[in-house]
Design an enzyme around this catalytic site. Structure first.
Site, PDB file in Angstrom:
ATOM      1  N   ASN A   1      11.658  -6.370   6.992  1.00  0.00           N
ATOM      2  CA  ASN A   1      10.683  -7.469   6.866  1.00  0.00           C
ATOM      3  C   ASN A   1      10.075  -7.924   8.193  1.00  0.00           C
ATOM      4  O   ASN A   1       8.899  -8.263   8.245  1.00  0.00           O
ATOM      5  CB  ASN A   1      11.278  -8.640   6.066  1.00  0.00           C
ATOM      6  CG  ASN A   1      12.510  -9.210   6.701  1.00  0.00           C
ATOM      7  OD1 ASN A   1      13.230  -8.526   7.417  1.00  0.00           O
ATOM      8  ND2 ASN A   1      12.764 -10.477   6.458  1.00  0.00           N
TER       9      ASN A   1
ATOM     10  N   GLY B   1      20.341  -7.664   6.931  1.00  0.00           N
ATOM     11  CA  GLY B   1      19.872  -7.165   5.634  1.00  0.00           C
ATOM     12  C   GLY B   1      20.407  -8.010   4.501  1.00  0.00           C
ATOM     13  O   GLY B   1      20.736  -9.187   4.687  1.00  0.00           O
ATOM     14  N   SER B   2      20.512  -7.393   3.346  1.00  0.00           N
ATOM     15  CA  SER B   2      20.882  -8.147   2.138  1.00  0.00           C
ATOM     16  C   SER B   2      22.394  -8.410   2.087  1.00  0.00           C
ATOM     17  O   SER B   2      23.190  -7.623   2.616  1.00  0.00           O
ATOM     18  CB  SER B   2      20.473  -7.347   0.904  1.00  0.00           C
ATOM     19  OG  SER B   2      21.134  -6.108   0.919  1.00  0.00           O
TER      20      SER B   2
ATOM     21  N   GLU C   1      23.864 -10.583   9.501  1.00  0.00           N
ATOM     22  CA  GLU C   1      22.752 -11.529   9.352  1.00  0.00           C
ATOM     23  C   GLU C   1      22.166 -11.285   7.970  1.00  0.00           C
ATOM     24  O   GLU C   1      21.453 -10.303   7.753  1.00  0.00           O
ATOM     25  CB  GLU C   1      21.695 -11.263  10.439  1.00  0.00           C
ATOM     26  CG  GLU C   1      22.164 -11.592  11.847  1.00  0.00           C
ATOM     27  CD  GLU C   1      22.080 -13.085  12.166  1.00  0.00           C
ATOM     28  OE1 GLU C   1      21.364 -13.814  11.464  1.00  0.00           O
ATOM     29  OE2 GLU C   1      22.759 -13.517  13.113  1.00  0.00           O
TER      30      GLU C   1
ATOM     31  N   CYS D   1      13.709 -14.033   5.580  1.00  0.00           N
ATOM     32  CA  CYS D   1      15.051 -14.443   5.139  1.00  0.00           C
ATOM     33  C   CYS D   1      15.252 -15.948   5.172  1.00  0.00           C
ATOM     34  O   CYS D   1      16.055 -16.481   4.428  1.00  0.00           O
ATOM     35  CB  CYS D   1      16.103 -13.764   6.004  1.00  0.00           C
ATOM     36  SG  CYS D   1      15.844 -14.083   7.753  1.00  0.00           S
TER      37      CYS D   1
ATOM     38  N   GLU E   1      17.903 -14.830  -4.351  1.00  0.00           N
ATOM     39  CA  GLU E   1      16.879 -14.980  -3.316  1.00  0.00           C
ATOM     40  C   GLU E   1      15.594 -14.302  -3.793  1.00  0.00           C
ATOM     41  O   GLU E   1      15.638 -13.157  -4.261  1.00  0.00           O
ATOM     42  CB  GLU E   1      17.405 -14.286  -2.046  1.00  0.00           C
ATOM     43  CG  GLU E   1      16.453 -14.253  -0.894  1.00  0.00           C
ATOM     44  CD  GLU E   1      16.972 -13.376   0.266  1.00  0.00           C
ATOM     45  OE1 GLU E   1      17.812 -12.469   0.041  1.00  0.00           O
ATOM     46  OE2 GLU E   1      16.519 -13.611   1.389  1.00  0.00           O
TER      47      GLU E   1
HETATM   48  P1  NAD Z   1      18.931  -3.975   2.888  1.00  0.00           P
HETATM   49  O1  NAD Z   1      20.265  -4.600   2.927  1.00  0.00           O
HETATM   50  O2  NAD Z   1      18.511  -3.288   1.651  1.00  0.00           O
HETATM   51  O3  NAD Z   1      18.759  -2.906   4.062  1.00  0.00           O
HETATM   52  C1  NAD Z   1      19.030  -3.212   5.418  1.00  0.00           C
HETATM   53  C2  NAD Z   1      19.426  -1.952   6.148  1.00  0.00           C
HETATM   54  O4  NAD Z   1      20.604  -1.431   5.566  1.00  0.00           O
HETATM   55  C3  NAD Z   1      18.396  -0.820   6.125  1.00  0.00           C
HETATM   56  O5  NAD Z   1      18.326  -0.241   7.405  1.00  0.00           O
HETATM   57  C4  NAD Z   1      18.959   0.154   5.117  1.00  0.00           C
HETATM   58  O6  NAD Z   1      18.631   1.498   5.370  1.00  0.00           O
HETATM   59  C5  NAD Z   1      20.455  -0.042   5.257  1.00  0.00           C
HETATM   60  N1  NAD Z   1      21.187   0.222   4.014  1.00  0.00           N
HETATM   61  C6  NAD Z   1      20.733   0.097   2.749  1.00  0.00           C
HETATM   62  N2  NAD Z   1      21.685   0.419   1.852  1.00  0.00           N
HETATM   63  C7  NAD Z   1      22.782   0.758   2.585  1.00  0.00           C
HETATM   64  C8  NAD Z   1      24.101   1.184   2.243  1.00  0.00           C
HETATM   65  N3  NAD Z   1      24.470   1.327   0.976  1.00  0.00           N
HETATM   66  N4  NAD Z   1      24.967   1.428   3.250  1.00  0.00           N
HETATM   67  C9  NAD Z   1      24.607   1.268   4.540  1.00  0.00           C
HETATM   68  N5  NAD Z   1      23.366   0.890   4.920  1.00  0.00           N
HETATM   69  C10 NAD Z   1      22.470   0.641   3.953  1.00  0.00           C
HETATM   70  O7  NAD Z   1      17.907  -5.154   3.272  1.00  0.00           O
HETATM   71  P2  NAD Z   1      16.336  -5.113   3.329  1.00  0.00           P
HETATM   72  O8  NAD Z   1      15.798  -4.935   1.942  1.00  0.00           O
HETATM   73  O9  NAD Z   1      15.874  -4.182   4.388  1.00  0.00           O
HETATM   74  O10 NAD Z   1      16.025  -6.606   3.843  1.00  0.00           O
HETATM   75  C11 NAD Z   1      15.977  -7.700   2.972  1.00  0.00           C
HETATM   76  C12 NAD Z   1      17.237  -8.535   3.038  1.00  0.00           C
HETATM   77  O11 NAD Z   1      17.589  -8.805   4.377  1.00  0.00           O
HETATM   78  C13 NAD Z   1      17.082  -9.908   2.405  1.00  0.00           C
HETATM   79  O12 NAD Z   1      18.240 -10.219   1.666  1.00  0.00           O
HETATM   80  C14 NAD Z   1      16.943 -10.850   3.587  1.00  0.00           C
HETATM   81  O13 NAD Z   1      17.308 -12.169   3.338  1.00  0.00           O
HETATM   82  C15 NAD Z   1      17.811 -10.192   4.582  1.00  0.00           C
HETATM   83  N6  NAD Z   1      17.390 -10.526   5.922  1.00  0.00           N
HETATM   84  C16 NAD Z   1      18.184 -11.317   6.687  1.00  0.00           C
HETATM   85  C17 NAD Z   1      17.768 -11.667   7.952  1.00  0.00           C
HETATM   86  C18 NAD Z   1      18.603 -12.532   8.858  1.00  0.00           C
HETATM   87  O14 NAD Z   1      18.278 -12.616  10.036  1.00  0.00           O
HETATM   88  N7  NAD Z   1      19.658 -13.157   8.389  1.00  0.00           N
HETATM   89  C19 NAD Z   1      16.555 -11.212   8.437  1.00  0.00           C
HETATM   90  C20 NAD Z   1      15.787 -10.414   7.619  1.00  0.00           C
HETATM   91  C21 NAD Z   1      16.216 -10.064   6.378  1.00  0.00           C
END
Ligand code: NAD
Length: 457
Positions: A114, A187-188, A209, A243, A333
């Site tokens: 994002n 990430g999520s 995060e 996020c 979310e």
């Molecule tokens: P995601 O968790 O789907 O992916 C994040 C990363 O993890 C990517 O690089 C992806 O390739 C990797 N990944 C995906 N599945 C995996 C697995 N099974 N094993 C290991 N790695 C894996 O998140 P997204 O869709 O890229 O981002 C959206 C989410 O991130 C939202 O929930 C948002 O709130 C959160 N987010 C948090 C922050 C923060 O600073 N706290 C910032 C931005 C986004």
């Protein structure tokens, strides 16, 4: 090179202790700064391609944040790296006590899509400054930005020091199966748990995060036009894919009509009658996410927006009136440009709703009433927040940024990033010119003496 080979090479490189030299770290940061400045056009173009971001938004929320962080680190890394002297314990007399900042070693940074530039390089800067090697794995859903990241990093740093590895969840899992000294994941919450488990196999410390359902309360005392503008900005920036964006509004019944009208007005002021034609309004990252978001609107009362265009991954800033707490839009979310507006009458109503969800990453409250603001700060646990604005807690690098509970573990930004990527090694340096015998056995007859002594210290 495979992830395993890069990992091995970085391990060997860390053992050379090149990164223990502070000037080496600062030089890498300076090179990164120079390359980013020279690549600004490419970064803007890539973010436009991946997310439809305007250059203004890309500058403010991605490039500027990183350049500011680099600037501060280039100036402060030397002082951050110095051991901190603390007062020694009298029980250790004679001695001195210091906390040394030791690099963890080989670190892995996994980034989301994002804010794909800023959320990738932010942790990398802290990791470099603290003397670690880094493997960065950007999100597979932002190919243009990932390509620019590869170019920037390979031009600025030796591959044994910092490398970018591209790939999807499979590559990510290959990486997390290796033994790292620190993993920094953004990430999520769902993937965060997978990362946490993988890290536990190796006792690897982590920063997670994550996200959450961020409440935004509008008190009856709120300055409504200002609240509407600030929420419209924070929520629809990056088309709601932030996020810390407000996830839902809890508005006092007495000001709900006024607030809703002001919010509609602000949306139109910002993006025009047809936001699809606005250069300033981004797109949804991909079809699957787009379909999920549009699906949330089914059976809901849409009081503004709702138009969408799948071919263009466009979803208009959309306001949903009084959804049921059991609806899909209130389940998880949202992470898109949909803003549910619920009303409340009492503080108990607010608590009942906020407490339904795990601890969110952000909490926002608009009020001119100081005691209500204090109540909102004290009553709920969330990563961080703002009174009378949304998402701006992020802008101040002196405020550590991170979640609590389901919102994540750990924090970073500014000096906190350095601390996050450093092991704090507590050291006592005892002197030998005096060796008080009371601590040594036999203890017979010494208990009352030690009691007296401990009272005295
Ligand atoms: P995601 O968790 O789907 O992916 C994040 C990363 O993890 C990517 O690089 C992806 O390739 C990797 N990944 C995906 N599945 C995996 C697995 N099974 N094993 C290991 N790695 C894996 O998140 P997204 O869709 O890229 O981002 C959206 C989410 O991130 C939202 O929930 C948002 O709130 C959160 N987010 C948090 C922050 C923060 O600073 N706290 C910032 C931005 C986004």
């Amino acid at each position: 090179m495979s992830p395993e080979q890069i990992h091995e090479k970085q391990k060997a490189f860390f053992e050379t202790r090149a990164t223990f030299n502070i000037d080496y770290r600062i030089n890498a940061l300076k090179k990164l700064q120079k390359t980013i400045k020279a690549s600004e056009r490419d970064i803007f173009d890539a973010l436009k391609k991946d997310l439809g971001k305007s250059n203004y938004e890309s500058f403010l929320t991605e490039v500027y944040v990183i350049l500011n962080e680099l600037d501060k680190y280039i100036k402060n890394t030397k002082s951050y790296a110095k051991p901190n002297r603390v007062r020694p314990s009298i029980l250790n007399f004679p001695s001195t006590a210091k906390i040394y900042k030791e690099p963890y070693g080989n670190t892995l940074v996994i980034a989301p899509w994002n804010y794909p530039f800023q959320l990738a390089l932010g942790p990398v800067i802290g990791a470099i400054a603290a003397g670690n090697t880094v493997v960065l794995k950007p999100s597979e859903f932002v190919p243009a930005t990932s390509k620019v990241l590869v170019e920037i990093v390979s031009e600025s740093c030796e591959a044994d020091h910092v490398s970018v590895i591209l790939g999807d969840a499979n590559v990510s899992q290959k990486l997390t199966a290796l033994k790292w000294d620190y993993i920094f994941f953004t990430g999520s919450p769902k993937v965060g748990k997978i990362i946490y488990k993988a890290a536990a196999e190796h006792m690897t410390p982590v920063t997670l995060e994550l996200g959450g359902k961020n409440p935004c309360v509008i008190h009856e005392s709120a300055n409504i036009p200002v609240a509407a503008r600030r929420i419209a900005w924070g929520k629809f920036l990056n088309a709601g894919q932030t996020c810390i964006a407000p996830d839902y509004i809890l508005c006092h019944k007495s000001v709900k009509v006024e607030f809703t009208e002001a919010l509609k007005k602000s949306i139109i002021e910002f993006y025009g009658e047809n936001p699809q034609r606005s250069d300033d309004y981004p797109r949804i990252i991909r079809e699957e996410h787009f379909e999920n978001l549009v699906g949330l609107l089914k059976d809901e009362t849409v009081i503004h927006g709702g138009n969408h265009d799948k071919d263009n991954l466009y979803l208009e800033p959309t306001l949903v009136d009084e959804p049921s707490l059991n609806s899909k839009v209130m389940a998880d979310e949202i992470f898109g440009p949909i803003l549910p507006i619920l009303s409340y009458e009492t503080t108990e109503d607010i608590s009942n709703i906020i407490k339904r969800y795990p601890k969110p990453l952000g909490g926002y409250c608009f009020t001119e009433d100081k005691s209500f603001a204090s109540w909102f700060i004290d009553r709920f646990s969330y990563g961080g927040g703002v009174i009378n604005d949304s998402i701006v807690q992020f802008i101040n690098e002196r405020l550590p940024f991170g979640g609590v509970g389901d919102g994540g573990i750990g924090a970073y930004h500014g000096k906190k990033s350095f601390e996050t990527f450093s092991h704090h090694k507590s050291m006592v340096h005892r002197r030998t010119w005096l060796d008080i015998k009371i601590k040594y056995p036999p203890y017979n007859g010494k208990l009352s003496k030690i009691r007296k002594m401990l009272k005295w210290v």
